[in-house]
Design an enzyme around this catalytic site. Structure first.
Site, PDB file in Angstrom:
ATOM      1  N   SER A 142      -9.278   1.933   3.041  1.00 58.20           N
ATOM      2  CA  SER A 142      -8.903   2.906   2.131  1.00 58.20           C
ATOM      3  C   SER A 142      -7.827   1.294   1.233  1.00 58.20           C
ATOM      4  O   SER A 142      -6.368   2.273   0.830  1.00 58.20           O
ATOM      5  CB  SER A 142      -7.710   3.735   3.046  1.00 58.20           C
TER       6      SER A 142
ATOM      7  N   SER B 199     -10.004  -0.708   7.202  1.00 57.30           N
ATOM      8  CA  SER B 199      -9.694  -0.266   5.779  1.00 57.30           C
ATOM      9  C   SER B 199      -9.055  -1.450   4.743  1.00 57.30           C
ATOM     10  O   SER B 199      -8.371  -1.679   4.179  1.00 57.30           O
ATOM     11  CB  SER B 199      -8.114   0.561   5.851  1.00 57.30           C
TER      12      SER B 199
ATOM     13  N   LYS C 171       1.110  -0.800  -0.451  1.00 57.84           N
ATOM     14  CA  LYS C 171      -0.236   0.068  -0.223  1.00 57.84           C
ATOM     15  C   LYS C 171       1.184   1.495   0.251  1.00 57.84           C
ATOM     16  O   LYS C 171       2.143   1.625   0.459  1.00 57.84           O
ATOM     17  CB  LYS C 171      -0.800   0.148   1.383  1.00 57.84           C
TER      18      LYS C 171
END
Length: 446
Positions: free
Chosen positions: A161, A185, A86
């Site tokens: 996210s 997330s 990420k």
């Protein structure tokens, strides 16, 4: 629209299978890296799941992995396996934008601790994946480089996210990826994209080198297509093998609350299929009424908001134009939480972490991961079903409470027609091994 779920080269291939081929001469780490890089080029733009692809770095790491195996140096199950990270997690020498214009050219000088763990385990990092701007949102469609897109339907949200990590795994572009989870997330995009996502017990994995959203709630989490692969990634991140955990005699409760009653039919059907699978595996399921999930969601808002505002106070004051409008609005709302409410929420959270396991005397809880299916990208204030009109509220509703309690929770996909369905298994603090074992049993009986 054509589905890209499973379109990439790693769809249907477990890490164990890839590792076996690496060791019996059926493939090489370089070949695997080349496949991952080619898939990022072919499918990545349609999904907007990558921010930066590290062609040179990935090939160098893969060649090193091949040399080590040839020399008899085997780092374990992830040796030579492509992994994505990420874009909130620092990677030395590789751009890390945090989903924002403010860090569009930011190149960290050191790896995050979890990236060091991946490299130590022999993983090959192929690139950085899309994140909702500063990880401040569960939808995955707000970032300086536009929305990530769901492989099952590119007009729909991935969830956030950890949006790009979920999309890349679901599309089969990589076998596994790293995300971060503050209020859901990892679990939310895993649910919307039909993969597995684990939020470990709070504090299990180090946050050094991970840009914070809410420091007291943040957690790194592994994401993969299967529970077994998620467990392998988790082991690499902790640096040791998760001990086998017996699930015999675990007390299991299906969560009933006002929030779990507000779910769309597709998620209700997924829950019933999961409960039937658990019963077929020998679990006795108890109805467990939890009346205060809404209170836990309020604690989450009163902790996460002020902590996020503190992180971004200088940027809000000096470079507000770098924020996406929705993020700026959320930060403004966070500034309205009085200091006494934050302090009170922190105290109540500590009390709940002690009291909740006694009050809800179950080893494992089962509930939907999300109450809705993946909404259309950009959807705000529309009828999402199940009495929800705001996707932010809907997607956090069944996830944030477990973040507040700091307990392990895993999202497991439930096969069905149409968009992915899922359920969430929640354990006791420190019970990550039991959560993984139960999730593996569930997956085997679905």
């Amino acid at each position: 629209m054509t589905s890209l779920a499973g379109a990439g080269p790693f769809a249907g291939q477990s890490i164990a299978e890839l590792a076996g081929r690496l060791r019996n001469g059926g493939t090489t780490a370089r070949t695997l890296a080349e496949s991952a890089l080619a898939a990022a080029t072919e499918f990545g733009p349609a999904l907007n799941c990558y921010v930066t692809v590290d062609n040179d770095g990935a090939l160098r790491a893969a060649e090193r992995a091949d040399r080590e195996l040839a020399d008899g140096h085997d780092r374990g199950p992830l040796h030579g396996i492509p992994v994505a990270v990420k874009d909130l997690i620092d990677t030395e020498g590789l751009r890390t934008t945090r989903g924002s214009w403010h860090f569009g050219y930011h190149v960290p000088k050191a790896d995050a601790a979890v990236v060091t763990a991946l490299r130590t385990a022999g993983a090959v990092i192929v690139g950085k994946t899309h994140t909702h701007q500063f990880a401040y949102g569960p939808t995955g469609d707000v970032a300086h480089n536009g929305p990530a897109r769901n492989p099952y339907d590119q007009t729909r949200m991935t969830g956030g996210s950890s949006s790009g990590s979920a999309a890349a795994v679901a599309a089969g572009l990589v076998p596994a990826a790293l995300g971060t989870d503050t209020g859901g997330s990892v679990r939310i995009p895993a649910a919307l994209c039909g993969i597995v996502g684990l939020r470990p017990t709070q504090g299990t994995l180090p946050g050094t080198g991970v840009f914070p959203l809410s420091a007291s709630l943040d957690s790194v989490g592994p994401m993969a297509a299967t529970v077994a692969d998620t467990a392998l990634l988790f082991d690499a991140l902790t640096g040791h093998r998760t001990p086998a955990a017996s699930i015999t005699g675990l007390r299991v409760g299906v969560v009933r609350s006002d929030e779990t009653e507000q779910i769309v039919p597709a998620q209700a059907e997924a829950l019933e299929r999961a409960l039937a699978a658990l019963r077929s595996a020998g679990f006795v399921i108890n109805e467990t009424w939890i009346s205060d999930l809404a209170d836990h969601n309020m604690l989450y808002r009163n902790i996460q908001g002020p902590e996020a505002r503190a992180v971004h106070a200088d940027r809000v004051a000096n470079a507000p134009e770098g924020f996406e409008p929705e993020i700026l609005v959320r930060l403004a709302q966070a500034a309205e939480v009085p200091g006494w409410e934050y302090i009170s929420a922190m105290r109540e959270r500590a009390q709940e972490r002690d009291y909740f396991p006694q009050r809800v005397d179950m080893d494992l809880l089962v509930l939907p991961t999300v109450p809705i299916e993946a909404p259309p990208i950009g959807a705000r204030d529309i009828d999402l079903g199940a009495d929800y009109t705001n996707p932010v509220t809907a997607l956090l509703a069944l996830n944030a409470p477990w973040s507040v309690l700091g307990v392990p929770a895993i999202s497991v996909p439930v096969p069905g027609a149409g968009l992915p369905g899922s359920v969430q298994l929640v354990g006791r603090a420190g019970g990550d091994a039991h959560v993984l074992a139960a999730a593996a049993t569930l997956a085997a009986h679905l």
